[in-house]
Structure formats: structure tokens, C-alpha cells
Design a protein around this motif. Structure first.
Motif, PDB file in Angstrom:
ATOM      1  N   UNK A 287       0.919  -1.245  -0.021  1.00  0.00           N
ATOM      2  CA  UNK A 287      -0.147   0.120   0.100  1.00  0.00           C
ATOM      3  C   UNK A 287       0.947   1.265  -0.040  1.00  0.00           C
ATOM      4  N   UNK A 288       0.539   2.224  -0.669  1.00  0.00           N
ATOM      5  CA  UNK A 288       1.208   3.657  -0.792  1.00  0.00           C
ATOM      6  C   UNK A 288       0.385   4.556  -0.177  1.00  0.00           C
ATOM      7  N   UNK A 289       1.191   5.840  -0.069  1.00  0.00           N
ATOM      8  CA  UNK A 289       0.341   6.914   0.569  1.00  0.00           C
ATOM      9  C   UNK A 289       0.742   8.355  -0.190  1.00  0.00           C
ATOM     10  N   UNK A 290      -0.160   9.014  -0.303  1.00  0.00           N
ATOM     11  CA  UNK A 290       0.503  10.347  -0.954  1.00  0.00           C
ATOM     12  C   UNK A 290       0.187  11.564  -0.042  1.00  0.00           C
ATOM     13  N   UNK A 291       1.117  12.496   0.091  1.00  0.00           N
ATOM     14  CA  UNK A 291       1.077  13.358   1.282  1.00  0.00           C
ATOM     15  C   UNK A 291       1.254  14.997   0.451  1.00  0.00           C
ATOM     16  N   UNK A 292       0.508  15.744   1.063  1.00  0.00           N
ATOM     17  CA  UNK A 292       0.583  17.399   0.784  1.00  0.00           C
ATOM     18  C   UNK A 292       0.881  18.269   2.041  1.00  0.00           C
ATOM     19  N   UNK A 293       2.033  18.902   2.146  1.00  0.00           N
ATOM     20  CA  UNK A 293       1.864  19.859   3.418  1.00  0.00           C
ATOM     21  C   UNK A 293       2.347  21.173   3.163  1.00  0.00           C
ATOM     22  N   UNK A 294       2.132  21.906   4.194  1.00  0.00           N
ATOM     23  CA  UNK A 294       2.188  23.509   4.213  1.00  0.00           C
ATOM     24  C   UNK A 294       2.631  23.910   5.527  1.00  0.00           C
ATOM     25  N   UNK A 295       3.196  25.088   5.409  1.00  0.00           N
ATOM     26  CA  UNK A 295       3.635  25.743   6.920  1.00  0.00           C
ATOM     27  C   UNK A 295       2.351  26.287   7.437  1.00  0.00           C
ATOM     28  N   UNK A 296       2.353  26.531   8.486  1.00  0.00           N
ATOM     29  CA  UNK A 296       1.191  26.944   9.406  1.00  0.00           C
ATOM     30  C   UNK A 296       1.215  28.388   9.896  1.00  0.00           C
ATOM     31  N   UNK A 297       2.150  29.153   9.537  1.00  0.00           N
ATOM     32  CA  UNK A 297       2.295  30.553  10.105  1.00  0.00           C
ATOM     33  C   UNK A 297       1.757  31.431   9.342  1.00  0.00           C
ATOM     34  N   UNK A 298       1.212  31.274   8.069  1.00  0.00           N
ATOM     35  CA  UNK A 298       0.506  32.038   7.292  1.00  0.00           C
ATOM     36  C   UNK A 298      -0.911  31.725   6.960  1.00  0.00           C
ATOM     37  N   UNK A 299      -1.927  32.638   7.230  1.00  0.00           N
ATOM     38  CA  UNK A 299      -3.135  32.327   6.580  1.00  0.00           C
ATOM     39  C   UNK A 299      -4.253  31.771   7.965  1.00  0.00           C
ATOM     40  N   UNK A 300      -5.588  31.716   7.778  1.00  0.00           N
ATOM     41  CA  UNK A 300      -6.347  31.225   8.479  1.00  0.00           C
ATOM     42  C   UNK A 300      -6.352  29.676   8.466  1.00  0.00           C
ATOM     43  N   UNK A 301      -6.965  28.898   9.501  1.00  0.00           N
ATOM     44  CA  UNK A 301      -6.850  27.316   9.461  1.00  0.00           C
ATOM     45  C   UNK A 301      -7.449  26.954   8.412  1.00  0.00           C
ATOM     46  N   UNK A 302      -8.715  27.484   7.636  1.00  0.00           N
ATOM     47  CA  UNK A 302      -9.339  26.876   6.439  1.00  0.00           C
ATOM     48  C   UNK A 302      -8.495  27.064   5.445  1.00  0.00           C
ATOM     49  N   UNK A 303      -7.690  28.277   5.275  1.00  0.00           N
ATOM     50  CA  UNK A 303      -6.566  28.592   3.904  1.00  0.00           C
ATOM     51  C   UNK A 303      -5.652  27.318   4.220  1.00  0.00           C
ATOM     52  N   UNK A 304      -4.921  27.167   5.330  1.00  0.00           N
ATOM     53  CA  UNK A 304      -3.966  26.433   5.370  1.00  0.00           C
ATOM     54  C   UNK A 304      -4.376  24.941   5.151  1.00  0.00           C
ATOM     55  N   UNK A 305      -5.537  24.343   5.687  1.00  0.00           N
ATOM     56  CA  UNK A 305      -5.952  22.923   5.477  1.00  0.00           C
ATOM     57  C   UNK A 305      -6.001  23.117   3.837  1.00  0.00           C
TER      58      UNK A 305
END
Length: 347
Positions: A287-305
Motif C-alpha cells: 500500500x502507498x500513501x500520498x502527502x501534501x504539506x504546508x507551513x502553518x504560520x500564514x493564513x487562517x486554519x481554513x486556508x492552511x488546510x
């Protein structure tokens, strides 16, 4: 008795483990003859049990830290506390010691799911009377039972990871300036300044199991559930104790990787992806997984997610089994900004 009842009412009004811990220590500290109260964290480092203070009194106020336990210079081998070591080994409910004249210590381990990761330490200047022990253990049992109730409400039933509701509460608190301090000014993180000086920050990653629908369709939902449980176990072992892992539902998970650099974030997320790729899942195979990530220092919680989601879906649309960083995709022109400050699309 009335002041104790008032403190218990205040204590059980919290909906957060750390604030509940601070509240019970504050309650215990106000009892007569108490010299010192601490919440200790028990953990394994190098295969050996260790202990370190997580909440304690400093300059007259309660101070808490959620830094990585294994890297804490204040950690000590548990064997230096023989009475507590024996209590934990035998799954006892309390331990007493008189390390030196005028100092008597009571330890109360917090047992959850037959494991102990937290212990309350109460020290006073004279021996504990039978009545005092009864009062202290009564307050402690209320605290322990409420901790268990909080833990149950915060967990996903299948995997045991934190659930979506818990993510919303914790993530909003970590990304809203002043929210934590305004609600609980007694919480202080003494190591924060040095961490910021090293240009570390928090990262949010969205993880999705590749072709999970095919697993359910081909092998059935029981094997699909087993894959989810095994992925959850790999997530637990791939990240540190002060990182946070959540199950959002279905085959999607979220990771809050705390206080680390971008280079290290890439390394940790790819190491997790490779661990999943190399794991043999019973009956299902690979089984494999894909992953996307971002820093949490900028933007609202909705934007970051939303940004982490965009990076994830780019990974899934371009080969799967890969880690993608949102800002790299924006900088290279491979991904256009879809969420603006004045126009947030919820999905």
C-alpha cells in the motif's frame, strides 16, 4: 470542604488535557502543608524508561512545556525514583517516599488504557496523614476519570487517533494569535524563544491512502479497516510525542509536525511514506500513501488546510506515492493559488 468542591467544579469545566492538568495542580497546591506539585511525563528513550517535568511551579506560577520529551535536558532515568519505578512496574496506584528530612513525596500515576504516561507528584514538609491521603486521592480520581472521558471523546473509534473535532479545536488554538494566552495566561513555554531563533515552525500535512477504494472493493471492508489501523500505527511511530496525528475519516489523515525546519519536515514526511511503501499488509500486500504539506504560520486554519489539500491532490494526480510541498508547487507554477483571503471556498 467547600473550597475543594469549588476547585473540582472549576477543574472539570476544562475541555483540554493540559488545562485540566494545570487546574488539578493548582487545586492541590492550595491544600495545607503542600510545598511543591508537579506533573511528570513518563516515556521511553533508548529502550529505557525516563521521566521529566511537564508542568511545574516557577516564580510562583504554573509553567508547562510540550517540547519533545527525549530532547529535554531535564529528563532523568525512572530508576532514580525507585519507589515510583516499582509502583509503575507493578501497575500500582500510588507511591510514597521520604528522600530527605522534611520532605515527603507522593506519586499518583495516571493510568489510561493500561499504560501510564503522566504522574502527579505532590511534596509536603511532613508525613502524609491517612486523612490527607484520602483527600488527595479523591481529587486525583476525579481528575483521572475526567482525563479518561476527555480522551474517549477526542479519539477516533477505529484507529485510536485524535478525531476531526479535536483537530479543529487544537489547530484553531495554535494558529490564532493570542488565543492560548488569553484563555490561560498561566501556560508558558520557556523553550519557545530558542526554537524560533532556529527558524523552525509548525507544518500541517494531509495524508491519503492511494487506491483505498480498490482495497475495500477487492478484499472487503474488514481488510480495509485493518489497513487503516496499520497505517495509524505507522503514523504513531513515525512522529514525535509532541506532534499530533488525526484521522479525518475515510482514508484521510492529518499530521501537525511541530517546531522543525523545512528540510527536516521533508525528511520526516518522506521517511513515513517510505515506511508505508515497504510495509507488507496482510492479504492486501503493498500500500502507498500520498502527502501534501504546508507551513502553518500564514493564513487562517481554513486556508492552511485547503493549501495542504491542494498539494495532496497534486501528488495524487501526478503519480501518487509522493510528498509535495505547497509553496514549492506555487513557486514553480505547477499549482495556482485557489484560496484567497476574501474568497474562501469550504470543501
Amino acid at each position: 470542604m467547600k473550597p475543594i468542591l469549588q476547585h473540582l467544579v472549576e477543574m472539570t469545566g476544562h475541555r483540554d488535557h493540559l488545562r485540566l492538568e494545570v487546574s488539578v495542580l493548582s487545586t492541590l497546591q492550595k491544600l495545607s502543608s503542600i510545598k511543591e506539585v508537579r506533573a511528570l511525563e513518563l516515556f521511553t528513550d533508548g529502550g529505557e524508561p525516563h521521566i521529566r517535568p511537564r508542568t511545574w511551579v516557577q516564580d510562583g506560577q504554573l509553567v508547562s512545556t510540550d517540547s519533545e520529551a527525549a530532547a529535554d535536558p531535564r529528563k532523568e532515568p525512572l530508576e532514580r525514583y525507585p519507589e515510583l519505578f516499582e509502583c509503575v512496574t507493578k501497575q500500582g496506584d500510588s507511591a510514597l517516599a521520604n528522600p530527605r528530612p522534611g520532605r515527603y513525596t507522593l506519586w499518583l500515576p495516571v493510568w489510561m488504557h493500561e499504560k501510564v504516561s503522566t504522574c502527579l507528584e505532590i511534596t509536603q514538609s511532613r508525613q502524609f496523614s491517612a486523612h490527607k491521603l484520602e483527600v488527595l486521592k479523591g481529587v486525583f480520581l476525579v481528575y483521572q476519570n475526567y482525563q479518561n472521558l476527555l480522551d474517549y471523546s477526542e479519539r477516533d473509534a477505529l484507529t485510536g487517533l485524535f478525531n476531526r473535532k479535536t483537530f479543529d479545536e487544537q489547530f484553531a488554538r495554535t494558529t490564532t494569535p493570542g488565543l492560548s494566552s488569553s484563555k490561560s495566561p498561566e501556560l508558558v513555554a520557556p523553550e519557545q524563544a530558542s526554537i524560533e531563533g532556529e527558524h523552525a515552525q509548525n507544518w500541517l500535512a494531509v495524508v491519503d491512502i492511494d487506491h483505498f477504494k480498490q482495497v475495500n472493493d477487492r478484499f472487503g471492508h474488514l481488510y480495509g479497516d485493518e489497513v487503516l489501523i496499520l497505517i495509524a500505527n505507522i503514523l504513531r511511530t513515525s512522529f514525535r510525542s509532541h506532534d499530533r496525528v488525526f484521522r479525518f475519516g475515510g482514508e484521510e489523515f492529518v499530521v501537525l509536525l511541530r517546531n522543525t525546519t523545512l528540510t527536516m519536515a521533508h525528511k520526516v514526511f518522506n521517511r513515513f511514506r517510505e515506511t508505508v511503501q515497504e510495509h507488507h499488509f496482510p492479504q492486501v500486500g503493498n500500500v502507498t500513501v500520498s502527502l501534501g504539506f504546508v507551513g502553518t504560520s500564514r493564513g487562517s486554519p481554513v486556508e492552511i488546510l485547503g493549501q495542504a489539500d491542494q498539494a495532496l491532490y497534486y501528488a495524487k494526480e501526478h503519480g501518487r506515492n509522493q510528498v509535495r510541498f505547497y509553496e514549492d508547487l506555487i513557486a514553480s507554477g505547477e499549482l495556482a493559488t485557489k484560496v484567497a483571503n476574501d474568497d474562501v471556498e469550504l470543501f
